[in-house]
Design a protein around this motif. Structure first.
Motif, short mmCIF file in Angstrom:
data_model
loop_
_atom_site.label_atom_id
_atom_site.label_comp_id
_atom_site.label_asym_id
_atom_site.label_seq_id
_atom_site.Cartn_x
_atom_site.Cartn_y
_atom_site.Cartn_z
N ASP A 174 -2.00 -7.92 -1.88
CA ASP A 174 -1.47 -9.11 -1.22
C ASP A 174 -2.30 -9.41 0.02
OD1 ASP A 174 -0.68 -7.35 0.81
OD2 ASP A 174 1.43 -7.35 0.25
N ASP A 175 -1.90 -10.40 0.80
CA ASP A 175 -2.69 -10.81 1.96
C ASP A 175 -2.80 -9.72 3.01
OD1 ASP A 175 -3.08 -13.26 0.79
OD2 ASP A 175 -1.47 -14.27 1.89
N GLY A 176 -1.84 -8.80 3.02
CA GLY A 176 -1.89 -7.70 3.99
C GLY A 176 -2.68 -6.50 3.51
N GLY A 177 -3.20 -6.57 2.29
CA GLY A 177 -3.96 -5.46 1.76
C GLY A 177 -3.13 -4.41 1.06
N PHE A 178 -1.86 -4.72 0.75
CA PHE A 178 -0.99 -3.78 0.06
C PHE A 178 -1.12 -3.99 -1.45
CE2 PHE A 178 1.68 -4.43 4.04
CZ PHE A 178 1.13 -3.33 4.67
N PRO A 179 -1.08 -2.91 -2.24
CA PRO A 179 -1.22 -3.05 -3.69
C PRO A 179 -0.04 -3.80 -4.31
CG PRO A 179 -0.61 -0.81 -3.11
CD PRO A 179 -0.92 -1.51 -1.83
N TRP A 236 -2.10 -1.87 -12.26
CA TRP A 236 -2.57 -0.60 -11.73
C TRP A 236 -2.19 0.55 -12.67
CZ3 TRP A 236 -4.47 0.04 -6.45
CH2 TRP A 236 -4.50 -1.15 -5.71
N ASP A 237 -3.05 1.56 -12.76
CA ASP A 237 -2.65 2.82 -13.35
C ASP A 237 -1.90 3.61 -12.28
OD1 ASP A 237 -3.87 2.31 -15.81
OD2 ASP A 237 -5.81 3.05 -15.09
N GLU A 238 -1.50 4.83 -12.59
CA GLU A 238 -0.84 5.67 -11.62
C GLU A 238 -1.36 7.10 -11.71
OE1 GLU A 238 3.41 5.49 -12.11
OE2 GLU A 238 3.58 3.77 -10.77
N ILE A 239 -1.35 7.80 -10.57
CA ILE A 239 -1.69 9.21 -10.55
C ILE A 239 -0.67 9.93 -9.67
CG2 ILE A 239 -4.16 8.88 -10.92
CD1 ILE A 239 -4.54 9.46 -7.90
N SER A 240 -0.56 11.24 -9.86
CA SER A 240 0.30 12.07 -9.02
C SER A 240 -0.54 12.72 -7.94
CB SER A 240 0.98 13.16 -9.86
OG SER A 240 1.88 12.59 -10.78
N ILE A 241 -0.02 12.73 -6.71
CA ILE A 241 -0.73 13.32 -5.58
C ILE A 241 0.28 14.05 -4.70
CG2 ILE A 241 -2.48 11.51 -5.51
CD1 ILE A 241 -0.88 10.49 -2.96
N PRO A 242 -0.23 14.95 -3.82
CA PRO A 242 0.67 15.49 -2.79
C PRO A 242 1.24 14.36 -1.97
CG PRO A 242 -1.37 16.75 -2.88
CD PRO A 242 -1.57 15.53 -3.75
N ASP A 243 2.41 14.56 -1.42
CA ASP A 243 3.11 13.48 -0.72
C ASP A 243 2.30 12.96 0.46
OD1 ASP A 243 5.26 11.74 -0.28
OD2 ASP A 243 6.01 13.04 1.31
#
Length: 215
Positions: A106-111, A116-123
């Motif tokens: 978006d205009d603020g640079g948020f996805p 989008w795909d997704e991945i799991s990451i540490p919090d």
């Protein structure tokens, strides 16, 4: 652990500190040629390893933790924001080259959007954090083609941080922030074979900090 992995880690530390291998050797109080490619192979053609004393001096001179050096050697890449026992969650992922297209931010640079795909990451504390897959070699040896970086729109950006920048023309790039004034930003490609960039702030849509990396 391979010979090439250790030397790659040393090259990565040099790049992270804006130094050539020779410059890193000088900062560590070593012979300037200590890390030259010619010193990495013996006269008989056998691979040579850096001494533990040399590695120790490099870590002390650059303030690099042993754990970070070990991560570079093992190929896990530079890491930040990871805590022991952290809980994994899923965040959006796209390729760096793809990120320049319409409909992903978006205009603020948020996805945004459903592509989008997704991945799991540490919090990661930032609820708007997202992941990009690096393409190209402009950030080698710190980030290589295919590496995944986690980006936080909320994280404060300071000089020396590795960042993702999107221009108002839609170009997205991963660079290191060299300097930011009230009117301009200067960005560096860690790979000296690639150009650096200067932008007026009016040319920049947003700039987000890279807070974590994995391979």
């Amino acid at each position: 652990m391979r010979h090439d992995d250790v030397w790659r880690a040393i090259d990565a530390i040099a790049a992270e500190n804006g130094l050539s291998p020779s410059g890193l050797a000088r900062r560590a109080g070593l012979d300037p040629t200590a890390f030259n490619p010619s010193k990495r192979v013996g006269p008989d053609g056998r691979a040579r390893w850096p001494s533990t004393e040399s590695v120790s001096k490099v870590l002390a001179a650059t303030g690099t933790a042993v754990e970070n050096f070990a991560s570079l050697v093992s190929g896990q890449g530079p890491q930040a924001g990871r805590s022991r026992g952290s809980v994994a969650r899923r965040i959006p992922l796209i390729g760096l080259a793809q990120a320049g297209g319409d409909g992903f931010f978006d205009d603020g640079g948020f996805p945004v959007g459903g592509s989008w795909d997704e991945i799991s990451i540490p919090d990661i504390a930032d609820p708007n954090a997202y992941a990009l897959e690096i393409s190209g070699d402009s950030m080698e040896p710190v980030f290589r083609d295919g590496d995944i970086v986690i980006v936080s729109p909320q994280a404060p950006v300071r000089r020396g941080d590795r960042v993702v920048v999107r221009t108002r023309l839609g170009e997205v790039m991963a660079k290191q922030l060299v300097r930011q004034s009230a009117k301009r930003i200067e960005l560096q490609s860690l790979n000296p074979a690639h150009p650096n960039y200067n932008f007026e702030l009016s040319e920049v849509a947003w700039m987000h900090r890279i807070v974590w990396a994995s391979q």
